[in-house]
Structures are given as C-alpha cells and as structure tokens.
Scaffold this active site. Structure first.
Site, short mmCIF file in Angstrom:
data_model
loop_
_atom_site.label_atom_id
_atom_site.label_comp_id
_atom_site.label_asym_id
_atom_site.label_seq_id
_atom_site.Cartn_x
_atom_site.Cartn_y
_atom_site.Cartn_z
N LYS A 1 -11.79 6.24 9.81
CA LYS A 1 -12.44 5.12 10.52
C LYS A 1 -12.75 5.47 11.98
O LYS A 1 -13.44 4.73 12.67
CB LYS A 1 -11.54 3.88 10.48
CG LYS A 1 -11.15 3.45 9.07
CD LYS A 1 -10.28 2.19 9.11
CE LYS A 1 -9.84 1.73 7.74
NZ LYS A 1 -8.65 2.44 7.24
N LYS B 1 0.82 -1.21 0.00
CA LYS B 1 0.00 0.00 0.00
C LYS B 1 0.86 1.26 0.00
O LYS B 1 1.80 1.38 0.79
CB LYS B 1 -0.92 -0.01 1.23
CG LYS B 1 -1.86 1.18 1.30
CD LYS B 1 -2.67 1.16 2.60
CE LYS B 1 -3.52 2.43 2.72
NZ LYS B 1 -4.21 2.50 4.02
N ASP C 1 0.56 2.70 5.10
CA ASP C 1 0.41 2.31 6.50
C ASP C 1 -0.22 0.93 6.70
O ASP C 1 -0.77 0.66 7.76
CB ASP C 1 -0.49 3.34 7.20
CG ASP C 1 -1.89 3.37 6.57
OD1 ASP C 1 -1.99 3.46 5.34
OD2 ASP C 1 -2.88 3.29 7.32
N CYS C 2 -0.17 0.05 5.70
CA CYS C 2 -0.81 -1.26 5.85
C CYS C 2 0.06 -2.20 6.70
O CYS C 2 1.18 -2.54 6.31
CB CYS C 2 -1.05 -1.87 4.47
SG CYS C 2 -1.51 -3.60 4.51
N HIS D 1 0.98 0.61 15.00
CA HIS D 1 -0.31 1.26 14.75
C HIS D 1 -1.00 1.60 16.07
O HIS D 1 -1.56 2.69 16.22
CB HIS D 1 -1.21 0.36 13.90
CG HIS D 1 -0.94 0.48 12.44
ND1 HIS D 1 -1.85 0.97 11.54
CD2 HIS D 1 0.16 0.20 11.71
CE1 HIS D 1 -1.33 0.98 10.32
NE2 HIS D 1 -0.11 0.50 10.39
N SER E 1 -1.14 -12.18 3.40
CA SER E 1 0.14 -12.11 4.12
C SER E 1 0.48 -13.41 4.85
O SER E 1 1.64 -13.78 4.94
CB SER E 1 0.15 -10.92 5.10
OG SER E 1 -0.83 -11.07 6.11
N LYS F 1 -6.22 2.22 -8.12
CA LYS F 1 -5.32 1.10 -8.41
C LYS F 1 -4.97 1.05 -9.89
O LYS F 1 -5.85 1.16 -10.75
CB LYS F 1 -5.98 -0.22 -7.97
CG LYS F 1 -6.15 -0.30 -6.47
CD LYS F 1 -7.03 -1.45 -6.04
CE LYS F 1 -7.24 -1.41 -4.53
NZ LYS F 1 -8.34 -2.26 -4.09
#
Length: 210
Positions: free
Chosen positions: A209, A8, A19-20, A159, A73, A47
């Site tokens: 969020k 990302k 920040d993924c 995070h 992942s 994208k």
C-alpha cells in the site's frame, strides 16, 4: 461453549497471527476480560470454504458466541461488553471519540509521496490533541484503568510506530511525552503482548500500500 473468533493470519505465514488492528482490538478486549476463546487464523488471500460459508462477506474479525457469526469490530466489542461486564471497559461518552481520526491521518501520511502536502501536520495535530487529552485525563484514555478507547487505539498506535518507523524513519516526537508514555504502557500490557503481530508482518501488510 467457548467463544470462537476469526482473525487475520500473517501475510505469507498462515499459521501466525496477522497484522489486522481491528482483529487485535477484539482479541485485546477478550484478553482484558479474561474470556476463554478459540482463535481461527484466516489467510485473507486464500479464505477457507467453511469461513466463506458462515461469513459470505469474508471480512475479519468475526466472532461466534455459540449461535451465529457476527462481523464488525465495533459491534463485536459492544456485545463482549454486554456478555462479560467485568472488568468494565466502558468509556464515558465524552471520551468515545478520543483519537478517532488518528488511523486515517496516519494512513494518509504513510502513503504520502509529497512532504509538503500537509499529511504529516494533520497527523501531528491529532497526536497533539491526544497528548492534551492524556495530560488532563491519563495515563490511559479514561484515567488509571484501560477502557474500550485504549483497546481501539493500541493496535493503531502500534501500526503507526512500526510502519512509519520502517517506511519513513519517523517517530512520535519526544515533546509528546504523554503519548509516548501511553504507547509504552499499552504495548507492555500482557493482553497486548499476547495479541500483537510481529513487526515484520505489520511491515509486510503495509508494503503493497506504500
């Protein structure tokens, strides 16, 4: 053929690492194993066509070892371990789930608007469980050397520190000294410094969020 990995890009900065935490987990694993790789930064709000053609689901991270693009992942770090066994990052099976509930409990607390809803306590309970594990087995999840559990937890703890510090003025209690030392050790590693998103991009990533 160099390993290629799509991760990302930062929100509002398509040329900067984003920040993924799942992308960072993959990059950390490659860095710790000293695997040479080519990084493609993907602007997830726009994208590129080539990316969607090779990866129709459009999710990051994805990796290519020379023949096809592989998502997820969990799957990716397993394949990296198979292809590049040294240094080993395999965690003992009994430690595989250490800290596994930290991220969802962090997210619930971060999004919470009600201080009495139990989300803070749920996060503290998870951090206390990690504290007990590290007290017995530390300084890392499996002793003196990092393992796959650390590669997964390091971005999530970053995070947690950045987002809760910014949005709730909250930090890991000083009484959890093993957790705080663990975070310090992880964040100081060269692999982490090479793969972390800047704090402002972590904050920008969570802002919609919260």
């Amino acid at each position: 053929m160099a390993v290629e990995v799509c991760v990302k890009a930062a929100v509002g900065a398509p040329d900067v690492l984003g920040d993924c935490p799942f992308s960072q987990r993959v990059l950390l694993t490659l860095e710790e194993k000293k695997v040479t790789y080519k990084k493609h930064l993907i602007n997830v709000s726009d994208k590129p066509k080539w990316f969607l053609e090779v990866n129709p689901e459009g999710k990051v991270p994805v990796i290519n070892f020379g023949d096809k693009w592989i998502p997820d992942s969990d799957v990716i770090v397993g394949i990296i371990e198979e292809k590049y066994p040294n240094p080993s990052l395999i965690a003992p099976p009994e430690f595989a789930s250490v800290g596994s509930k930290l991220f969802p409990t962090f997210v619930s607390f971060l999004k919470s608007k009600d201080s009495s809803d139990g989300t803070e306590q749920a996060l503290l309970d998870e951090l206390k469980a990690l504290e007990e594990h590290l007290k017995a087995h530390g300084p890392y999840a499996n002793g003196q050397n990092v393992c796959s559990v650390d590669m997964s937890l390091a971005p999530k703890l970053y995070h947690l520190e950045v987002a809760l510090g910014h949005f709730k003025k909250w930090s890991v209690p000083e009484s959890l000294s093993h957790v705080r030392n663990y975070m310090k050790l992880l964040f100081e590693r060269e692999s982490f410094q090479n793969t972390k998103a800047e704090e402002k991009y972590v904050i920008a990533g969570w802002a919609p969020k919260v």
